[in-house]
Design a protein around this motif. Sequence first.
Motif, PDB file in Angstrom:
ATOM      1  N   ARG A 298      -4.823  -5.921  -1.158  1.00 51.68           N
ATOM      2  CA  ARG A 298      -4.035  -5.024  -1.544  1.00 51.68           C
ATOM      3  C   ARG A 298      -2.850  -5.156  -2.696  1.00 51.68           C
ATOM      4  O   ARG A 298      -3.136  -4.847  -3.614  1.00 51.68           O
TER       5      ARG A 298
ATOM      6  N   ALA B  93       4.604   7.259  -4.907  1.00 49.78           N
ATOM      7  CA  ALA B  93       3.178   7.024  -4.369  1.00 49.78           C
ATOM      8  C   ALA B  93       2.799   7.893  -2.686  1.00 49.78           C
ATOM      9  O   ALA B  93       2.599   8.631  -2.334  1.00 49.78           O
TER      10      ALA B  93
ATOM     11  N   GLN C 187      -1.015   8.914   7.892  1.00 48.66           N
ATOM     12  CA  GLN C 187      -2.244   8.990   6.590  1.00 48.66           C
ATOM     13  C   GLN C 187      -1.387   8.504   5.595  1.00 48.66           C
ATOM     14  O   GLN C 187      -1.913   7.470   4.710  1.00 48.66           O
ATOM     15  N   LYS C 188      -0.502   9.274   5.203  1.00 46.93           N
ATOM     16  CA  LYS C 188       0.505   8.983   4.132  1.00 46.93           C
ATOM     17  C   LYS C 188       1.135   7.356   3.718  1.00 46.93           C
ATOM     18  O   LYS C 188       1.040   6.660   2.805  1.00 46.93           O
TER      19      LYS C 188
ATOM     20  N   ALA D  88       0.778  11.438  -1.837  1.00 43.24           N
ATOM     21  CA  ALA D  88      -0.546  10.578  -0.440  1.00 43.24           C
ATOM     22  C   ALA D  88      -0.908  11.964  -0.404  1.00 43.24           C
ATOM     23  O   ALA D  88      -0.140  13.519  -0.639  1.00 43.24           O
ATOM     24  N   THR D  89      -1.533  12.325   0.450  1.00 36.85           N
ATOM     25  CA  THR D  89      -2.150  13.648   1.555  1.00 36.85           C
ATOM     26  C   THR D  89      -2.321  13.400   2.752  1.00 36.85           C
ATOM     27  O   THR D  89      -2.388  12.470   3.213  1.00 36.85           O
TER      28      THR D  89
ATOM     29  N   SER E  64       5.528  -1.643   1.478  1.00 35.72           N
ATOM     30  CA  SER E  64       4.425  -1.649   0.182  1.00 35.72           C
ATOM     31  C   SER E  64       4.932  -2.108  -1.039  1.00 35.72           C
ATOM     32  O   SER E  64       6.291  -2.505  -0.555  1.00 35.72           O
TER      33      SER E  64
ATOM     34  N   ALA F  10      -1.839   4.949   3.163  1.00 31.98           N
ATOM     35  CA  ALA F  10      -1.955   5.282   2.021  1.00 31.98           C
ATOM     36  C   ALA F  10      -0.720   4.468   1.293  1.00 31.98           C
ATOM     37  O   ALA F  10      -1.453   3.432   0.108  1.00 31.98           O
ATOM     38  N   VAL F  11      -0.108   3.912   1.383  1.00 32.33           N
ATOM     39  CA  VAL F  11       0.551   3.514   0.205  1.00 32.33           C
ATOM     40  C   VAL F  11       1.291   2.207   1.083  1.00 32.33           C
ATOM     41  O   VAL F  11       1.731   1.072   0.148  1.00 32.33           O
TER      42      VAL F  11
END
Length: 283
Positions: free
Chosen positions: A148, A98, A108-109, A102-103, A90, A112-113
């Motif tokens: 990103r 972050a 998945q977390k 995140a959820t 990241s 997300a980052v």
Amino acid sequence: MRTATVAAAVVALAAVTASPAFAINTYNAVPAPERTEVGALVATWDNDDNPATPDRVDWVCSGTMVDADTFLTAAHCVDGFASNVKFYVSLLQDVQGALDAATGTPAQKAAAVGVPGTAHGDPAYPGNSADSHDIAVVELPAKQMASRWSFTPATLPTAGKLDTMSPKALDATEYTVVGYGTEEAKRGPGGHTHPGGGVRMKAPLGFNALNNTWLRLSMNESQGNGGACYGDSGGPNFATIDGKRVLVATTITGDAPCYATNVVYRLDAPSARSFLTPFVALP
């Protein structure tokens, strides 16, 4: 070595040969949002013996993009995990924030980052005190990284660059350490703790000593220096040489309270260059 930022991550990265790697401590340190080439190494791993469902996610170390798809870090940051660990990189300024926001599942977390990658440590790690071979890279999909984040890869040194500099020149050089690590030790009723971590910070350093594979940098607060602490492992130590910012070494270890010395692995030395050759074009 100055490996992990979160207490749980320190345990997960316990397979090191020196005291754990630091993060940036707080005295004489400031946020570094402009250092977009510096990132955090995030990991997911499993505690319940079911590889299909990773149940932990943490940022564990720091590192630097040295080309479009290569993240440079320390070997002790990627060594010692279970076989089902997955690494992500990241380049966010506040990785811990972050992750907290995140959820979903740990995977998945992490997604997300960060961007998932494949870690490669120096096969000669842990080496010995003369040369620890404590260096690793994470290979990443360049298109995903570019989609990103915008960053300019760090400049690596030419072979033996620090050896060509006089003691006076080394002492006069400006050094900066960058990373996501924790604060220096805080004394409390239960002993020392290392709060914070997870935000990209930078601090100035002073020259201390140079040998074949190690550069030692002073973290003396009274001299205007800051330094690294737990979680800064693998992160960059820049030197301004001939007016240019050069990534001369990576944070590996230092004193346990994070007050005195940052011990960093030279990237201009033959062993580091030999390891890096298959992954990045060297100057």
